[in-house]
Design an enzyme around this catalytic site. Sequence first.
Site, mmCIF file in Angstrom:
data_model
loop_
_atom_site.group_PDB
_atom_site.id
_atom_site.type_symbol
_atom_site.label_atom_id
_atom_site.label_comp_id
_atom_site.label_asym_id
_atom_site.label_seq_id
_atom_site.Cartn_x
_atom_site.Cartn_y
_atom_site.Cartn_z
ATOM 1 N N GLY A 185 33.979 40.010 44.021
ATOM 2 C CA GLY A 185 34.596 39.971 45.342
ATOM 3 C C GLY A 185 35.978 40.612 45.341
ATOM 4 N N HIS A 214 35.038 40.403 37.095
ATOM 5 C CA HIS A 214 35.616 41.610 37.685
ATOM 6 C C HIS A 214 37.093 41.294 37.940
ATOM 7 C CE1 HIS A 214 31.409 42.225 38.531
ATOM 8 N NE2 HIS A 214 31.618 43.380 39.120
ATOM 9 N N GLU A 217 42.694 39.163 35.335
ATOM 10 C CA GLU A 217 43.023 37.887 34.692
ATOM 11 C C GLU A 217 41.879 37.372 33.837
ATOM 12 O OE1 GLU A 217 41.687 36.324 38.816
ATOM 13 O OE2 GLU A 217 41.783 38.210 37.740
ATOM 14 N N ASP A 288 25.377 48.713 42.607
ATOM 15 C CA ASP A 288 24.980 48.807 44.013
ATOM 16 C C ASP A 288 24.417 50.178 44.377
ATOM 17 O OD1 ASP A 288 25.639 46.183 45.086
ATOM 18 O OD2 ASP A 288 27.693 46.710 44.547
#
Length: 360
Positions: A185, A214, A217, A288
């Site tokens: 996201g 993704h 951190e 995707d």
Amino acid sequence: MWSSQHIALNHITQQHMCSHLPMFMETILDVAKRRGITLPARTVEGMKQICVIHQPATLTEFLGKFAAYMHVIAGDREAIKRIAREFVEDKAKEGVIYVEVRYSPHLLANTDVEPIPWNQKEGDLSPDEVVHLVNQGLAEGEAAYKIKARSILCCMRHMPSWSMDVVELCKKYKKSGVVAIDLAGDESLNCEAFPGHRMAYEEAARCGIHRTVHAGEAVEVLKAERIGHGYNTLKDQVLYKQLLEQNMHFEVCPISSKLTGACHPDFTEHPVITFRKDKANYSLNTDDPLIFNSTLHLDYITAKDYMGFTEEEFKRLNINSANSSFLPEREKKDLVNKLYEAYGMVENTVFLNEALIKSA
């Protein structure tokens, strides 16, 4: 001369289930007709014009593409299972022998999820049953097309309240095809502001659930074992060198990185060129493919034509990919051996020695 099929053996880690070609759009039209749902176009080409991104776009534009078709699939048992099976069929046609496909079970459900996504009315399909259906579809595809398929369940950054549910589903279905947890996201929504994600990852680590993220951190905060994309790590050379020393695996997707604006649009300046030169541990993947109108072959040929990739480098990255997969150790060893056999290599080559040294 590089072969696009790589001896018909490739390895994908970065793929989203509800966005594959070529059968996917035909299936969407078929399901919409069965369910009486009106789509903005009535043909495959018409829907592709609506869904496909051709030029670099913002994250908002990218995410908005899902709204054109996700409501057709979500909440429908038959569609979810069918798409999972057809996904495996597509991968087999691309020469893939192992795939880890990721998706958000909550985005396909219409009950036991708050808010209910895609403006659906409340129904009776829970995230738990979504995972069960996907597992069934993948297993049927495995049996029919003789490749191995596993799944990664996604937490969504904008919905931290879902994340503990996701890790519980990973635990429940650990022996039924689910191999890891992911966080996907909008990366501007960091985990410090949304502690639900961190709590879920701490629980995943405690229970031995594999973890990919993704995010920047990923390593320190979430203790990730793999990083989705990871291009921004090159901006912090201390962190980058640390990741190289740790043999951190980067899930690289050249086509999507250009069209999402994650990288410079000139492929000759792509960060994966640095990864290649530094002998980093990474894989080439398709992200995707519906929205980016891409295939695994296109990502590979892009690396060959614009990034200086050779046959030997494709072999090296595929072997590293297999070694970094989330399969149990015995299955992972079988996968690696299959690659060595197909590549006409023996196990004491420089590739295996390098992998063993880095993982020690």
